[in-house]
Design a protein around this motif. Structure first.
Motif, PDB file in Angstrom:
ATOM      1  N   ALA A   8     -10.632 -14.781  19.844  1.00  0.00           N
ATOM      2  CA  ALA A   8     -11.342 -15.833  20.560  1.00  0.00           C
ATOM      3  C   ALA A   8     -10.361 -16.747  21.295  1.00  0.00           C
ATOM      4  CB  ALA A   8     -12.180 -16.653  19.579  1.00  0.00           C
ATOM      5  N   LEU A   9      -9.238 -17.072  20.651  1.00  0.00           N
ATOM      6  CA  LEU A   9      -8.240 -17.924  21.306  1.00  0.00           C
ATOM      7  C   LEU A   9      -7.623 -17.204  22.502  1.00  0.00           C
ATOM      8  CD1 LEU A   9      -6.325 -19.476  18.258  1.00  0.00           C
ATOM      9  CD2 LEU A   9      -8.025 -20.581  19.718  1.00  0.00           C
ATOM     10  N   GLN A  10      -7.361 -15.925  22.336  1.00  0.00           N
ATOM     11  CA  GLN A  10      -6.686 -15.152  23.372  1.00  0.00           C
ATOM     12  C   GLN A  10      -7.565 -14.936  24.593  1.00  0.00           C
ATOM     13  OE1 GLN A  10      -3.375 -13.659  22.665  1.00  0.00           O
ATOM     14  NE2 GLN A  10      -3.352 -13.666  24.900  1.00  0.00           N
ATOM     15  N   TYR A  11      -8.820 -14.582  24.342  1.00  0.00           N
ATOM     16  CA  TYR A  11      -9.671 -14.176  25.452  1.00  0.00           C
ATOM     17  C   TYR A  11     -10.749 -15.222  25.798  1.00  0.00           C
ATOM     18  CZ  TYR A  11      -7.390  -9.811  24.283  1.00  0.00           C
ATOM     19  OH  TYR A  11      -6.441  -8.853  24.022  1.00  0.00           O
ATOM     20  N   GLY A  12     -11.014 -16.107  24.838  1.00  0.00           N
ATOM     21  CA  GLY A  12     -12.028 -17.132  25.114  1.00  0.00           C
ATOM     22  C   GLY A  12     -11.493 -18.308  25.886  1.00  0.00           C
ATOM     23  N   LEU A  13     -10.175 -18.521  25.810  1.00  0.00           N
ATOM     24  CA  LEU A  13      -9.575 -19.634  26.537  1.00  0.00           C
ATOM     25  C   LEU A  13      -8.930 -19.160  27.831  1.00  0.00           C
ATOM     26  CD1 LEU A  13      -7.971 -21.672  23.600  1.00  0.00           C
ATOM     27  CD2 LEU A  13      -9.992 -22.238  24.922  1.00  0.00           C
ATOM     28  N   PRO A  50      -1.028 -18.137  21.662  1.00  0.00           N
ATOM     29  CA  PRO A  50      -1.903 -17.504  20.664  1.00  0.00           C
ATOM     30  C   PRO A  50      -1.262 -16.302  19.982  1.00  0.00           C
ATOM     31  CG  PRO A  50      -3.172 -18.086  22.599  1.00  0.00           C
ATOM     32  CD  PRO A  50      -1.731 -18.324  22.951  1.00  0.00           C
ATOM     33  N   THR A  51      -0.512 -15.493  20.731  1.00  0.00           N
ATOM     34  CA  THR A  51       0.156 -14.336  20.133  1.00  0.00           C
ATOM     35  C   THR A  51       1.201 -14.777  19.124  1.00  0.00           C
ATOM     36  OG1 THR A  51      -0.210 -12.984  22.103  1.00  0.00           O
ATOM     37  CG2 THR A  51       1.560 -12.300  20.631  1.00  0.00           C
ATOM     38  N   SER A  52       1.950 -15.820  19.473  1.00  0.00           N
ATOM     39  CA  SER A  52       2.975 -16.328  18.566  1.00  0.00           C
ATOM     40  C   SER A  52       2.354 -16.954  17.323  1.00  0.00           C
ATOM     41  CB  SER A  52       3.852 -17.355  19.288  1.00  0.00           C
ATOM     42  OG  SER A  52       4.891 -17.810  18.453  1.00  0.00           O
ATOM     43  N   LEU A  53       1.277 -17.703  17.501  1.00  0.00           N
ATOM     44  CA  LEU A  53       0.586 -18.288  16.346  1.00  0.00           C
ATOM     45  C   LEU A  53       0.032 -17.195  15.439  1.00  0.00           C
ATOM     46  CD1 LEU A  53      -1.372 -21.228  18.022  1.00  0.00           C
ATOM     47  CD2 LEU A  53       0.431 -21.458  16.301  1.00  0.00           C
ATOM     48  N   LEU A 112      -6.787 -26.020  22.864  1.00  0.00           N
ATOM     49  CA  LEU A 112      -6.215 -24.931  22.074  1.00  0.00           C
ATOM     50  C   LEU A 112      -5.882 -25.402  20.666  1.00  0.00           C
ATOM     51  CD1 LEU A 112      -5.193 -22.093  21.669  1.00  0.00           C
ATOM     52  CD2 LEU A 112      -3.031 -22.747  22.731  1.00  0.00           C
ATOM     53  N   ALA A 113      -5.267 -26.580  20.548  1.00  0.00           N
ATOM     54  CA  ALA A 113      -4.919 -27.113  19.229  1.00  0.00           C
ATOM     55  C   ALA A 113      -6.168 -27.327  18.384  1.00  0.00           C
ATOM     56  CB  ALA A 113      -4.142 -28.421  19.380  1.00  0.00           C
ATOM     57  N   ALA A 114      -7.222 -27.873  19.008  1.00  0.00           N
ATOM     58  CA  ALA A 114      -8.460 -28.129  18.268  1.00  0.00           C
ATOM     59  C   ALA A 114      -9.105 -26.830  17.803  1.00  0.00           C
ATOM     60  CB  ALA A 114      -9.431 -28.919  19.149  1.00  0.00           C
TER      61      ALA A 114
END
Length: 200
Positions: free
Chosen positions: A195-200, A84-87, A153-155
Motif C-alpha cells: 500500500a505504501l509503495q503503490y498507494g502513495l 518504502p523499500t528501505s523501511l 508517508l510517516a503517518a
C-alpha cells in the motif's frame, strides 16, 4: 546519596531495565513502584530517573532503538532505493531476527499482556508512536532524494505498522500459537508496504 558507580552508562541502564521488566511481568506494571525497581537493580531512585525520566519508559524502553532504525532506513539506504523499500527491509530484518520491536520476540506475549493491562502504558505507547511519526516525517523532509509528502508517508507507515502489531498482539494474547501467527504477521507487513509503495 547515589551508591558508588551506580550512575554508570549503558550497563546501569540495562540493569535497571531488566529489573523493571522482571518485576512488571511478575506483578503487573501498576503495582510496582520505582523505589522497588531501584532496590532490585541496586541503585537509587534518583539514578533510575536519571536513565528513565518516566516510569512508563522503564518498560517501553526501546523508543531510542526505533528512532535509530527509522533514521537509518532513510539516511543509509543505497542510491536509487526508495524509502518504502528501505523501511520494508528494515522491518523484515527485525522480524527475521526476532528483535523485541518486531512483535514476534519470545517475550512479546508477556509484553503485550502487560501493556494491555495498564492504561498508563497504553497512553505512553501512543505518545511514542506520535513521536516516531514526527521523527520519520522530519527525516523525510530533510532528504533531498525523497519525493512525496513526508507527513503522509510517516503517518501511514506508523499507523499501519501499529495496526499489524495490535492484530498480532490480540492473536497471541488470545492463545494462538506463535508459529501460526508469524505467517499472518509477515503477510500483514507485506500488505502494508504494498500500500505504501503503490498507494502513495
Amino acid at each position: 546519596m547515589p551508591r558508588t558507580g551506580e550512575r554508570g552508562g549503558p550497563q546501569t541502564r540495562a540493569r535497571i531495565a531488566e529489573a523493571a521488566t522482571r518485576l512488571f511481568l511478575e506483578r503487573g506494571y501498576d503495582t510496582v513502584t520505582v523505589a522497588e525497581v531501584a532496590r532490585a537493580a541496586g541503585v537509587s531512585s534518583v539514578t533510575v530517573f536519571n536513565h528513565f525520566p518516566r516510569k512508563e519508559d522503564l518498560f517501553l524502553d526501546r523508543a531510542d532503538d526505533a528512532v535509530d532504525f527509522l533514521r537509518s532506513a532513510v539516511r543509509d539506504r543505497a542510491p536509487g532505493v526508495d524509502v518504502p523499500t528501505s523501511l520494508r527491509a528494515t522491518v523484515l530484518r527485525l522480524v527475521d531476527t526476532r528483535h523485541p520491536l518486531s512483535g514476534v520476540n519470545d517475550r512479546s506475549l508477556p509484553f503485550f499482556r502487560t501493556v494491555a493491562g495498564s492504561p498508563a502504558l497504553i497512553a505512553r505507547a501512543r505518545e511514542i508512536a506520535a513521536d516516531l511519526q514526527q521523527t520519520l516525517a522530519d527525516e523525510l523532509a530533510r532528504d533531498p532524494a525523497f519525493e512525496g509528502d513526508p507527513d503522509l508517508l510517516a503517518a501511514f507507515f506508523v499507523a499501519g505498522y501499529g495496526t499489524v502489531l495490535v492484530r498480532t498482539a490480540r492473536r497471541l494474547t488470545a492463545g494462538d500459537p506463535p508459529d501460526a501467527v508469524l505467517p499472518d504477521h509477515r503477510a500483514g507487513l507485506d500488505r502494508l508496504f504494498a500500500a505504501l509503495q503503490y498507494g502513495l
